[in-house]
Design a protein around this motif. Structure first.
Motif, PDB file in Angstrom:
ATOM      1  N   UNK A   1      25.521  15.039   9.710  1.00 23.42           N
ATOM      2  CA  UNK A   1      25.688  13.760   8.617  1.00 23.42           C
ATOM      3  C   UNK A   1      25.698  14.985   7.355  1.00 23.42           C
ATOM      4  N   UNK A   2      26.907  14.460   6.894  1.00 28.04           N
ATOM      5  CA  UNK A   2      26.963  15.137   5.161  1.00 28.04           C
ATOM      6  C   UNK A   2      25.682  14.949   4.350  1.00 28.04           C
ATOM      7  N   UNK A   3      25.935  15.742   3.194  1.00 30.62           N
ATOM      8  CA  UNK A   3      24.609  14.518   2.555  1.00 30.62           C
ATOM      9  C   UNK A   3      24.093  13.988   1.592  1.00 30.62           C
ATOM     10  N   UNK A   4      25.722  13.815   1.239  1.00 28.35           N
ATOM     11  CA  UNK A   4      26.079  12.832   0.674  1.00 28.35           C
ATOM     12  C   UNK A   4      26.120  11.189   1.430  1.00 28.35           C
ATOM     13  N   UNK A   5      26.769  11.555   2.643  1.00 25.22           N
ATOM     14  CA  UNK A   5      26.536  10.473   3.716  1.00 25.22           C
ATOM     15  C   UNK A   5      25.353   9.993   3.406  1.00 25.22           C
ATOM     16  N   UNK A   6      24.322  10.726   4.160  1.00 29.18           N
ATOM     17  CA  UNK A   6      22.828  10.473   4.051  1.00 29.18           C
ATOM     18  C   UNK A   6      21.998  10.168   3.028  1.00 29.18           C
ATOM     19  N   UNK A   7      22.417  10.508   2.029  1.00 30.46           N
ATOM     20  CA  UNK A   7      22.141   9.559   0.640  1.00 30.46           C
ATOM     21  C   UNK A   7      22.549   8.151   0.623  1.00 30.46           C
ATOM     22  N   UNK A   8      23.725   8.003   0.969  1.00 31.74           N
ATOM     23  CA  UNK A   8      24.513   7.029   0.512  1.00 31.74           C
ATOM     24  C   UNK A   8      23.900   5.825   1.830  1.00 31.74           C
ATOM     25  N   UNK A   9      23.644   5.737   2.156  1.00 28.32           N
ATOM     26  CA  UNK A   9      23.585   5.144   3.739  1.00 28.32           C
ATOM     27  C   UNK A   9      21.667   4.965   3.566  1.00 28.32           C
ATOM     28  N   UNK A  10      20.894   6.022   3.054  1.00 24.63           N
ATOM     29  CA  UNK A  10      19.715   5.559   2.539  1.00 24.63           C
ATOM     30  C   UNK A  10      19.333   4.799   1.488  1.00 24.63           C
ATOM     31  N   UNK A  11      20.290   4.839   0.883  1.00 17.97           N
ATOM     32  CA  UNK A  11      20.448   3.817  -0.282  1.00 17.97           C
ATOM     33  C   UNK A  11      20.417   2.344   0.577  1.00 17.97           C
ATOM     34  N   UNK A  12      21.825   1.869   1.138  1.00 16.66           N
ATOM     35  CA  UNK A  12      22.429   1.086   1.386  1.00 16.66           C
ATOM     36  C   UNK A  12      21.191   0.057   2.290  1.00 16.66           C
TER      37      UNK A  12
ATOM     38  N   UNK B   1      18.095   2.218 -14.237  1.00 13.29           N
ATOM     39  CA  UNK B   1      19.593   2.578 -13.689  1.00 13.29           C
ATOM     40  C   UNK B   1      19.634   3.662 -13.590  1.00 13.29           C
ATOM     41  N   UNK B   2      19.292   4.339 -15.059  1.00 15.86           N
ATOM     42  CA  UNK B   2      18.938   5.375 -15.848  1.00 15.86           C
ATOM     43  C   UNK B   2      18.047   6.081 -14.831  1.00 15.86           C
TER      44      UNK B   2
ATOM     45  N   UNK C   1      18.077   2.081  -5.733  1.00 12.23           N
ATOM     46  CA  UNK C   1      19.144   2.867  -4.609  1.00 12.23           C
ATOM     47  C   UNK C   1      20.133   1.691  -4.902  1.00 12.23           C
ATOM     48  N   UNK C   2      20.238   0.509  -4.961  1.00 13.08           N
ATOM     49  CA  UNK C   2      21.868  -0.769  -5.684  1.00 13.08           C
ATOM     50  C   UNK C   2      22.196   0.831  -7.081  1.00 13.08           C
ATOM     51  N   UNK C   3      22.172   1.391  -7.569  1.00 12.05           N
ATOM     52  CA  UNK C   3      22.376   2.313  -8.393  1.00 12.05           C
ATOM     53  C   UNK C   3      23.101   4.261  -7.864  1.00 12.05           C
TER      54      UNK C   3
END
Length: 310
Positions: free
Chosen positions: A30-41, A70-71, A191-193
């Motif tokens: 998967x695209x890296x951005x998708x992997x990180x997004x779902x990791x966060x979810x 958040x920062x 991860x919410x950020x």
């Protein structure tokens, strides 16, 4: 079970699991951005349950905590994006080794913003780490079916790993401002950020089809990356840190790069040149010296003093 033994087991498990994240990133396809997004979810869902069970969610009422966490979350998510992108370019082994220059990034930030001084010992370890990086980048890894692709993007992968190390150091420096805050709560905010940051860019309209074998496999990988590599690892890691002395937790943290290098070799056949192994060893030795407060100069001084007494 003895507290120290339990902490050692928790730290060993956390670092061993962390060392396998590269395989999950690449195997997901998967695209890296998708992997990180779902990791966060999936990580957020896990950490939300943990924080609720621990009764620490009331800390979210603090505007100061939320703002600083958040920062730090922006920096930690950027760190994941850069590191995961480096895996397919420079190999997991090389990216992980370069990523372990993060203690020196943190020292530099401390000197710039917190008035911390460079010492001869710190400069010695920094010089050794720099020599290790030079050894690594002067030759490309052998083996693996995608060796040609790695060769074409090798130096960009090195740069991405350096960027990831810098972002991690920034996140660590920011987190210092939250001393006394439950770490699971900080991780939840981070991860919410990440979810908010990446949702506009994730490919949410083109999700893997769970009905197919390939799609189901992808979702299982993404769930593990979130629940295990984020939620469980944070729980184990912070539980261990609370039980272990700093020098022991620092020593055990080097299980992570060793496991990552072994995974890269066994799963993808990426072999390093002997000179690159020397570079990896130099970086890890320098990082260990920095983290654990070793001082070769003081050691030599004590040795000379002992000889004089005799």
């Amino acid at each position: 079970m003895d507290t120290k033994i339990r902490g050692t087991l928790e730290m060993t498990a956390a670092m061993s699991i962390s060392g396998t994240i590269g395989w999950f990133v690449i195997a997901s396809r998967q695209p890296v951005i998708d992997v990180v997004f779902w990791r966060c979810v999936f990580g957020a869902l896990t950490l939300l349950g943990v924080c609720a069970a621990l009764g620490v969610l009331r800390g979210l009422r603090s505007v100061r905590l939320m703002g600083i966490a958040a920062l730090g979350g922006v920096a930690i998510v950027a760190n994941w994006l850069l590191l995961f992108a480096a895996y397919s370019r420079a190999s997991i082994s090389v990216a992980t080794a370069v990523y372990n220059t993060q203690p020196f990034m943190l020292v530099g930030l401390g000197a710039l913003f917190f008035g911390e001084r460079f010492t001869l010992t710190k400069l010695t370890w920094l010089g050794l780490a720099f020599a290790g990086v030079v050894l690594i980048v002067q030759a490309k890894p052998d083996g693996g079916s995608d060796a040609a692709v790695i060769g074409a993007h090798y130096f960009s992968g090195i740069a991405l790993a350096f960027g990831a190390a810098f972002c991690y150091a920034v996140a660590a420096a920011i987190t210092k401002k939250l001393a006394g805050t439950p770490p699971h709560l900080i991780a939840l905010v981070q991860v919410c950020v990440g979810i908010v940051m990446l949702a506009p860019f994730a490919h949410l309209m083109h999700l893997p089809a769970p009905a197919s074998a390939a799609g189901l496999r992808t979702w299982m990988i993404l769930v593990v990356a979130g629940v295990v590599h984020t939620g469980l690892v944070y729980i184990l890691l912070y539980g261990a840190i609370q039980k272990l002395p700093t020098h022991l937790s620092g020593s055990l943290s080097f299980i992570y790069p060793v496991v990552a290098i072994m995974v890269d070799l066994l799963a993808f056949g990426h072999r390093l040149h002997p000179v690159q192994f020397a570079g990896v060893a130099a970086i890890l030795l320098a990082a260990a010296g920095m983290n654990l407060g070793w001082s070769p100069w003081k050691t030599q001084g004590r040795a000379r003093g002992a000889r004089a007494v005799r």
